[in-house]
Design a protein around this motif. Structure first.
Motif, PDB file in Angstrom:
ATOM      1  N   LEU A 381       0.866  -1.173   0.000  1.00  0.00           N
ATOM      2  CA  LEU A 381       0.000   0.000   0.000  1.00  0.00           C
ATOM      3  C   LEU A 381       0.906   1.228   0.000  1.00  0.00           C
ATOM      4  CD1 LEU A 381      -2.336  -1.107   2.947  1.00  0.00           C
ATOM      5  CD2 LEU A 381      -2.769  -1.414   0.489  1.00  0.00           C
ATOM      6  N   VAL A 399       5.124   3.841   2.065  1.00  0.00           N
ATOM      7  CA  VAL A 399       4.938   2.483   1.552  1.00  0.00           C
ATOM      8  C   VAL A 399       4.756   1.529   2.720  1.00  0.00           C
ATOM      9  CG1 VAL A 399       5.927   0.635   0.151  1.00  0.00           C
ATOM     10  CG2 VAL A 399       6.370   3.038  -0.457  1.00  0.00           C
ATOM     11  N   VAL A 400       3.761   0.710   2.616  1.00  0.00           N
ATOM     12  CA  VAL A 400       3.450  -0.258   3.666  1.00  0.00           C
ATOM     13  C   VAL A 400       3.470  -1.655   3.056  1.00  0.00           C
ATOM     14  CG1 VAL A 400       1.707  -1.048   5.311  1.00  0.00           C
ATOM     15  CG2 VAL A 400       2.017   1.409   4.887  1.00  0.00           C
ATOM     16  N   ALA A 402       1.997  -4.901   2.875  1.00  0.00           N
ATOM     17  CA  ALA A 402       0.675  -5.387   3.286  1.00  0.00           C
ATOM     18  C   ALA A 402       0.472  -6.866   2.991  1.00  0.00           C
ATOM     19  CB  ALA A 402      -0.407  -4.576   2.567  1.00  0.00           C
TER      20      ALA A 402
END
Lengths: 455, 252
Positions: A381, A399-400, A402
């Motif tokens: 994500l 920015v993740v 996920a």
């Protein structure tokens, strides 16, 4: 066959030990020396049934049963000699097939008993069935005319002829057809006369509307003739599946119609089924895939005779949902022996975002996003926040990773690729300075990005 | 230099709280009068289990659902759990949510009674003698009511002082089913035609397959549309367009 019209009732004739009676229904009518059997149309046959009963106290042998006279024959005579115990009886018939109009007589002999039989044959229209290959076939009363087999909804016609072969005028007082599946097709006005040598043709059509055996009667001047025919179910038309839109992808409600390849010749019904095979082995089934009214993977359709399309419980179309899982959809419309199958590929897609909302809360920001990932492979994500001037706010795109969380979610959820994402970002500083956000989601099919969502 | 602000987060998953969860579109009433959750997104709906039976009226915000049974009012939270149940007058009801999406007002047409839903209490406010089609919350002192009369709909602003007349703020040439959505939007049915208005101005409209007989708020952006032929549709009242979808129907 005509029953005798007049019977002379007389003291019982008991020649020797035998009593001869005329059988009428269940009644035995004793006969005397002269017996009038009545009249019959010259085209018909007259049959009379007799019974010889042993009225003595000892057994009697019946050694003679004979009938002598033009046109007369005996019928159903048992093997002779026949021994009758006291009180026992045997039956036999006498048959008159007249050669034409006139008076007829014969002597019936039973052992030593002699009975004079008299009958009359009257002149009437002669009815024939016209057959192409065999020529006209004269019909007697209660004979059966078979119209053969045809499809329900179609028709078969037979041609008949009424003829006066005699020297005097004859009358056609009555000509009618009875029975739902039979029609007197030629306009025929009765009563009318047929002069000597004159003939008239007419047709009867067998027009069944339903499958099965059908029977009727033609009645002419009180004489009845049996009509019979068999109707078969017409073959069902081929169903054709029509989709709107024609090109499918995940996440759609699609209108589906069943068109018939040819106009239906009879009413019928069938079933439409949808089957789904996920793109990846081991993925669970997708409950969003199927018909919506009622919800399920099969729906029945029906049509009336003459229809060009089927209906679904009174509606022209049915709604199909394609769900949120990549894979293959197979639609199968089954109608009798006919089956139409359509297979559609639901291709893997980047995540489809349906709803995105952003709200400012005390001390932070809350984001809500709903959509679907038909590959179940969300990996990253990316959140990008903007100020009122449209500039990207520090620290830039966030920015993740996920993948693990979404894998856990998809493993436990039972809604195909559907998901909602809730994210809360604590903020120190002036949260009102954050004007908008864009969210990018990456999966195995690519990346998708929301439009700029305002807080 | 653009204004800077600090987000208390780091570029890892620990910066914020987030979770993936099943998306619920809202609640709707099936043909048997059962309130059901509707899961999914536009074009991909999944029927949830029946949550309440004997429901005559209902409405949902993103976080709450209120349902009117014959003689009770039930509040469900975001997870579908029952949080309150009140004894209520018989018959249908019309609902309004406050700006936080919490059930705030309920109007009982057969009693002509407007009540405040306050925590666990149903507090009578005043009577409204008109034929009320929809209500909306303004604040603790005022509400909006959409009333029918003489073949049209009128929007009135009311205070809660008993018998105080309302102030006419708008009129519309239709008198079909109607509801007041969020952000001051009105949804009104005229036969099979649905009109979405804002500040009295028509935004857009859409044709349903059959004449509309009822409208219910189903969630954040969804309205349940019931048509006279028994159809049940979901209307998305998004910013860009109005779109209709068919709601799944439970097998009998």
């Amino acid at each position: 066959m005509r029953w005798p019209a007049a019977i002379f009732f007389a003291p019982t004739l008991l020649w020797a030990q035998l009593q001869v009676s005329l059988i009428q229904g269940s009644v035995e009518l004793p006969v005397r020396e002269v017996m009038d059997l009545g009249s019959v149309d010259a085209s018909d046959v007259l049959e009379a049934r007799f019974r010889a009963r042993n009225t003595a106290s000892a057994a009697v042998a019946v050694h003679t049963i004979q009938v002598a006279g033009a046109g007369f024959t005996r019928k159903d005579v048992p093997a002779l000699p026949a021994t009758l115990a006291p009180g026992a009886a045997l039956d036999f018939s006498v048959r008159l097939a007249p050669a034409g109009p006139g008076a007829y007589s014969a002597v019936l002999t039973v052992n030593t008993i002699s009975i004079l039989l008299r009958a009359r044959a009257t002149a009437g229209p002669v009815l024939s069935l016209e057959e192409e290959r065999r020529g006209p076939i004269r019909l007697a009363s209660m004979e059966t005319v078979d119209f053969g087999s045809t499809e329900a909804g179609s028709s078969v016609t037979r041609r008949f002829r009424l003829e006066n072969p005699y020297t005097e005028r004859v009358e056609v007082a009555e000509l009618a057809v009875q029975g739902d599946a039979f029609r007197l097709s030629a306009a025929f006005v009765v009563p009318r006369s047929l002069e000597a040598g004159e003939s008239l043709a007419f047709e009867i059509a067998f027009v069944p509307v339903s499958a099965g055996a059908h029977s009727g009667r033609m009645v002419m001047n009180g004489r009845a003739f049996v009509l019979s025919g068999t109707a078969t179910e017409p073959p069902p038309p081929r169903p054709q599946i029509v989709l709107d839109p024609a090109n499918l992808r995940s996440g759609q409600q699609v209108r589906l119609r069943i068109r018939l390849a040819e106009r239906a010749r009879a009413a019928g019904q069938g079933e439409l089924r949808v089957q789904f095979e996920p793109a990846q082995f081991g993925w669970p089934d997708d409950p969003a895939i199927g018909f919506v009214s009622p919800a399920g993977r099969s729906v029945r359709f029906s049509f009336e005779a003459g229809a060009e399309a089927a209906r679904f419980d009174g509606r022209d179309e049915v709604i199909l949902q394609t769900g949120t899982t990549a894979g293959r959809l197979t639609l199968e419309a089954r109608l009798g022996v006919n089956c139409e199958q359509v297979t559609l590929v639901l291709a893997p897609l980047p995540v489809v975002v349906d709803t995105a909302r952003a709200e400012r809360k005390a001390g932070g920001l809350e984001l809500y996003l709903a959509g679907f990932d038909n590959t179940r492979s969300v990996s990253q994500l990316v959140f990008t926040f903007y100020d009122r001037g449209g500039h990207v706010l520090e620290p830039g795109p966030i920015v993740v990773d996920a993948a693990a969380e979404f894998r856990r979610y998809f493993d436990s959820a039972a809604l195909g690729g559907l998901f909602a994402l809730r994210a809360a970002f604590p903020v120190t500083g002036d949260v009102s300075a954050v004007a908008a956000v864009e969210i990018e989601i990456r999966n195995s099919a690519g990346a998708s990005r929301t439009s700029r969502v305002a807080f | 230099m653009p204004p800077r602000f600090a987000l208390a987060l780091l570029a890892t998953a620990a910066f914020a709280q987030w979770e993936a969860a099943p998306p619920r579109a809202g609640y709707f009433l099936d043909r048997e009068g059962r309130l059901r959750a509707l899961w999914g997104v536009a074009g991909s709906f999944v029927l949830g289990e029946a949550r309440l039976e004997g429901v005559v009226s209902h409405a949902s915000s993103p976080a709450w659902t209120v349902a009117k049974l014959e003689r009770a009012l039930v509040l469900l939270d975001a997870s579908g759990e029952e949080r309150a149940r009140f004894a209520a007058p018989a018959g249908p009801a019309v609902f309004a949510f406050d700006t936080a999406g919490v059930p705030a007002l309920v109007y009982f047409p057969e009693e002509r009674l407007l009540c405040r839903i306050r925590g666990m209490i149903l507090e009578p406010l005043r009577t409204l003698e008109q034929d009320v089609a929809a209500i909306a919350w303004i604040d603790e002192d005022r509400s909006l009511a959409l009333v029918r009369g003489a073949g049209r709909l009128e929007l009135h602003e009311f205070t809660y002082s008993p018998n105080s007349p309302g102030t006419l703020v708008g009129a519309f040439p239709w008198d079909g089913p109607a509801l007041i959505a969020d952000r001051g939007r009105l949804l009104v049915a005229e036969g099979a035609r649905l009109h979405l208005l804002q500040a009295g101005v028509a935004l857009r409209d859409i044709e349903a397959p059959a004449p509309v007989i009822a409208l219910h708020r189903m969630g954040a952006d969804w309205v349940e549309v019931v048509t006279g032929d028994g159809g049940r549709l979901a209307l998305r009242i998004g910013d860009a367009e109005l779109r209709l979808y068919v709601l799944p129907e439970a097998a009998p």
